[in-house]
Design an enzyme around this catalytic site. Structure first.
Site, PDB file in Angstrom:
ATOM      1  N   ARG A  51      14.643  21.808  14.143  1.00  0.00           N
ATOM      2  CA  ARG A  51      15.562  21.283  15.151  1.00  0.00           C
ATOM      3  C   ARG A  51      15.319  19.821  15.497  1.00  0.00           C
ATOM      4  O   ARG A  51      16.215  19.138  15.972  1.00  0.00           O
ATOM      5  CB  ARG A  51      15.434  22.134  16.411  1.00  0.00           C
ATOM      6  N   LYS A 148       5.482  36.992   9.645  1.00  0.00           N
ATOM      7  CA  LYS A 148       5.294  38.087  10.595  1.00  0.00           C
ATOM      8  C   LYS A 148       5.579  37.580  12.000  1.00  0.00           C
ATOM      9  O   LYS A 148       5.491  36.362  12.202  1.00  0.00           O
ATOM     10  CB  LYS A 148       3.890  38.654  10.461  1.00  0.00           C
ATOM     11  N   HIS A 240      -1.972  44.137   9.012  1.00  0.00           N
ATOM     12  CA  HIS A 240      -3.172  43.807   8.230  1.00  0.00           C
ATOM     13  C   HIS A 240      -4.080  45.016   7.965  1.00  0.00           C
ATOM     14  O   HIS A 240      -4.484  45.267   6.838  1.00  0.00           O
ATOM     15  CB  HIS A 240      -4.006  42.729   8.935  1.00  0.00           C
TER      16      HIS A 240
HETATM   17  P1  NAD Z   1       6.388  26.909  16.381  1.00  0.00           P
HETATM   18  O1  NAD Z   1       6.990  27.233  17.702  1.00  0.00           O
HETATM   19  O2  NAD Z   1       5.191  26.042  16.333  1.00  0.00           O
HETATM   20  O3  NAD Z   1       7.501  26.220  15.467  1.00  0.00           O
HETATM   21  C1  NAD Z   1       8.819  26.672  15.440  1.00  0.00           C
HETATM   22  C2  NAD Z   1       9.640  25.832  14.479  1.00  0.00           C
HETATM   23  O4  NAD Z   1      10.966  26.373  14.488  1.00  0.00           O
HETATM   24  C3  NAD Z   1       9.781  24.355  14.839  1.00  0.00           C
HETATM   25  O5  NAD Z   1       9.750  23.607  13.638  1.00  0.00           O
HETATM   26  C4  NAD Z   1      11.171  24.268  15.469  1.00  0.00           C
HETATM   27  O6  NAD Z   1      11.810  23.016  15.288  1.00  0.00           O
HETATM   28  C5  NAD Z   1      11.899  25.314  14.681  1.00  0.00           C
HETATM   29  N1  NAD Z   1      13.073  25.842  15.412  1.00  0.00           N
HETATM   30  C6  NAD Z   1      13.093  26.409  16.627  1.00  0.00           C
HETATM   31  N2  NAD Z   1      14.361  26.750  16.945  1.00  0.00           N
HETATM   32  C7  NAD Z   1      15.140  26.385  15.911  1.00  0.00           C
HETATM   33  C8  NAD Z   1      16.526  26.457  15.644  1.00  0.00           C
HETATM   34  N3  NAD Z   1      17.396  26.990  16.503  1.00  0.00           N
HETATM   35  N4  NAD Z   1      16.961  25.994  14.455  1.00  0.00           N
HETATM   36  C9  NAD Z   1      16.127  25.451  13.557  1.00  0.00           C
HETATM   37  N5  NAD Z   1      14.807  25.364  13.758  1.00  0.00           N
HETATM   38  C10 NAD Z   1      14.315  25.810  14.922  1.00  0.00           C
HETATM   39  O7  NAD Z   1       6.133  28.315  15.676  1.00  0.00           O
HETATM   40  P2  NAD Z   1       5.002  28.688  14.585  1.00  0.00           P
HETATM   41  O8  NAD Z   1       3.744  29.001  15.302  1.00  0.00           O
HETATM   42  O9  NAD Z   1       4.973  27.674  13.523  1.00  0.00           O
HETATM   43  O10 NAD Z   1       5.532  30.089  14.017  1.00  0.00           O
HETATM   44  C11 NAD Z   1       6.588  30.177  13.087  1.00  0.00           C
HETATM   45  C12 NAD Z   1       6.689  31.600  12.570  1.00  0.00           C
HETATM   46  O11 NAD Z   1       5.473  31.950  11.926  1.00  0.00           O
HETATM   47  C13 NAD Z   1       6.903  32.655  13.648  1.00  0.00           C
HETATM   48  O12 NAD Z   1       7.680  33.698  13.107  1.00  0.00           O
HETATM   49  C14 NAD Z   1       5.504  33.172  13.911  1.00  0.00           C
HETATM   50  O13 NAD Z   1       5.517  34.485  14.399  1.00  0.00           O
HETATM   51  C15 NAD Z   1       4.935  33.115  12.519  1.00  0.00           C
HETATM   52  N6  NAD Z   1       3.479  33.034  12.481  1.00  0.00           N
HETATM   53  C16 NAD Z   1       2.822  31.975  13.021  1.00  0.00           C
HETATM   54  C17 NAD Z   1       1.439  31.928  12.958  1.00  0.00           C
HETATM   55  C18 NAD Z   1       0.670  30.751  13.498  1.00  0.00           C
HETATM   56  O14 NAD Z   1      -0.534  30.750  13.374  1.00  0.00           O
HETATM   57  N7  NAD Z   1       1.309  29.754  14.073  1.00  0.00           N
HETATM   58  C19 NAD Z   1       0.724  32.969  12.361  1.00  0.00           C
HETATM   59  C20 NAD Z   1       1.414  34.038  11.813  1.00  0.00           C
HETATM   60  C21 NAD Z   1       2.791  34.058  11.883  1.00  0.00           C
END
Ligand code: NAD
Length: 484
Positions: A51, A148, A240
């Site tokens: 975004r 996930k 896991h």
């Molecule tokens: P985050 O909140 O740090 O990042 C979210 C991203 O999504 C950003 O780049 C944002 O710009 C984008 N975004 C949000 N709304 C949007 C929209 N309407 N259109 C386009 N882009 C949009 O989240 P994260 O921690 O990076 O997690 C991302 C995914 O990975 C999630 O499903 C989370 O459950 C999964 N996950 C994260 C981790 C971790 O360690 N961070 C671990 C396992 C799984």
């Protein structure tokens, strides 16, 4: 000797959520490391889509900083980094609106592998699939990678599977469980099915019980809000720990091929008995020195969410009837340590008499830290004092057995992303597997909600609530110590 790296075919990879935490900490550094290793080469394009209002140069600056922080940028790699950054592009996009979609579609190049990594909040997965289809990007060459959590119960997982299936075939959907990308976890299959030694003993006749521990020393940290809506059962066990359980318990697949392996895993999940309320212990950590308790950390003084869970599980099939599996996972435990221990039965008769003591073989598979495999064997204690027996480890710490270079394993994300590009789904969860796992987990969580009881408090830095120890003690068994 370094292993041979075979470059993957040229591809375009779009990372939705390309500015997020996961992309910066894991996905982009993993891609960089594969690039440095020579696996990614040629005309490859990596497109961040998020975004944020950002242009390509802004994105490159962001990724440079992420790699410096999480990717191990060294002096000698500066040239690599410049070439890697050249591959990057960026599109400002709204998963729920119209912004950016035509621009993204215009960047995709026909005739090459196209992968779309959904690294955004799960509520957006359906929107992304729908818009990819609408803008002509859901085609035979495309595949999607889904992070996930995959649903929060059977119903939501089914809904999500249905939504994705409208636009993508199952062979195009890669559901990530990064545990499956860990080198030791794959080694579990190599140990079982590559050696004649273990498989004949791998059943309830010879195995007393199996323990799976995934212990974290950290608390919920900045993920409090998400974690409090999820808890250890949803966050760790349903995915896991279940995956580890499946790999330990499954029948040998006829070949190492995605559906053959996943068919066998699915049979294990379907053979799991429902868990009795008395066979589950859940806990929540208390404050420790300057570290707050769970409820303070998630800012929910009445939270009933578990930060620890231990359970005893039975698999109703010929191989495992009578051999319990004990699973435990939690936060703020004594150490960060994950291991699987296969505890074999005592020898049926001791020819050495009662003085020789009780001895048993234990095969330990350490996932972290110090990945490796250890087999405890019983030998004679050296010296003239008669036939006294001791247990010693046959230790295969990979860094020692293979040399530090060979044991410098790729991060799970490196392996998994390359598998996506290669089109190999073996280490990804199939839709029916995920649903079966939820079908087994849901009643346990529903039981807690019905009883209305609170998780048991446990001291930070301990091994969890005392009741978790009792889960084993009452069967005449004990957990292995959580040690690094
Ligand atoms: P985050 O909140 O740090 O990042 C979210 C991203 O999504 C950003 O780049 C944002 O710009 C984008 N975004 C949000 N709304 C949007 C929209 N309407 N259109 C386009 N882009 C949009 O989240 P994260 O921690 O990076 O997690 C991302 C995914 O990975 C999630 O499903 C989370 O459950 C999964 N996950 C994260 C981790 C971790 O360690 N961070 C671990 C396992 C799984």
């Amino acid at each position: 000797m370094a292993s041979r790296v075979i470059p993957v075919d040229p591809f375009d990879l779009v990372i939705f959520g390309g500015t997020g935490d996961l992309a910066r900490r894991k996905i982009l550094p993993a891609l960089f490391r594969r690039f440095v290793a020579g696996q990614i080469e040629g005309d490859v394009r990596l497109i961040g889509a998020a975004r944020s209002e950002m242009d390509r140069d802004g994105y490159r600056t962001m990724v440079r900083a992420a790699i410096a922080e999480f990717g191990g940028e060294e002096e000698g790699r500066k040239k690599d980094l410049a070439a890697f950054l050249e591959m990057l592009d960026f599109v400002t996009i709204d998963a729920r609106g119209t912004t950016g979609w035509a621009e993204l579609a215009g960047k995709m190049r026909p005739g090459r592998i196209q992968a779309f990594y959904f690294s955004v909040a799960p509520v957006l997965f359906g929107d992304l699939a729908k818009r990819l289809h609408k803008h002509g990007m859901a085609n035979q060459a495309s595949r999607i990678v889904v992070e996930k959590p995959f649903g929060r119960d059977l119903e939501t997982a089914r809904d999500l599977n249905r939504v994705l299936a409208r636009h993508f075939e199952e062979r195009q959907i890669y559901r990530i469980d990064h545990y499956l990308g860990k080198e030791t976890v794959q080694n579990l299959m190599a140990i079982r099915f590559g050696n004649v030694l273990f498989e004949p003993l791998w059943n309830s006749q010879y195995v007393d019980h199996i323990q799976i521990t995934v212990a974290e020393s950290v608390g919920v940290g900045g993920r409090g809000d998400y974690y409090d809506r999820s808890g250890a059962m949803r966050d760790m066990v349903q995915n896991h720990l279940m995956q580890l359980l499946c790999l330990i318990a499954m029948e040998p697949p006829a070949k190492f091929d995605p559906d053959a392996v996943r068919d066998e895993k699915l049979k294990v999940i379907r053979a799991l008995d429902p868990v009795k309320a008395t066979d589950v212990v859940r806990g929540q950590y208390e404050a420790h020195e300057d570290r707050p308790d769970y409820r303070t950390q998630v800012d929910n003084p009445d939270s009933l969410t578990e930060s620890f869970v231990a359970l005893k599980v039975h698999i109703s099939n010929w191989r495992w009837a009578g051999t319990p599996f004990y699973l435990r996972t939690g936060k703020r435990l004594r150490e960060r340590a994950s291991e699987i221990a296969v505890v074999f039965k005592d020898a049926p008769h001791s020819i050495f008499g009662a003085d020789a003591g009780r001895h048993r073989n234990i095969l330990t598979i350490r996932l972290q830290p110090n990945e490796g495999i250890e087999l405890g064997v019983t030998i004679k204690e050296p010296g003239p004092g008669g036939m006294r027996l001791i247990d010693v480890p046959l230790d295969m710490t990979f860094a020692e057995a293979l040399g530090p270079e060979e044991a410098d394993f790729p991060d799970a994300y490196e392996r998994l992303i390359m598998d996506v590009i290669r089109g190999n789904q073996t280490l990804f969860m199939r839709g029916d597997e995920v649903e079966a796992a939820w079908a087994w987990t849901d009643p346990i969580i529903a039981g807690w909600a019905e009883s209305g009881g609170a998780p048991l408090p446990y001291a930070s830095g301990s091994s969890g609530p005392d009741d978790a120890l009792m889960l084993m003690h009452r069967d005449g068994r004990r957990w292995r110590e959580i040690k690094p």
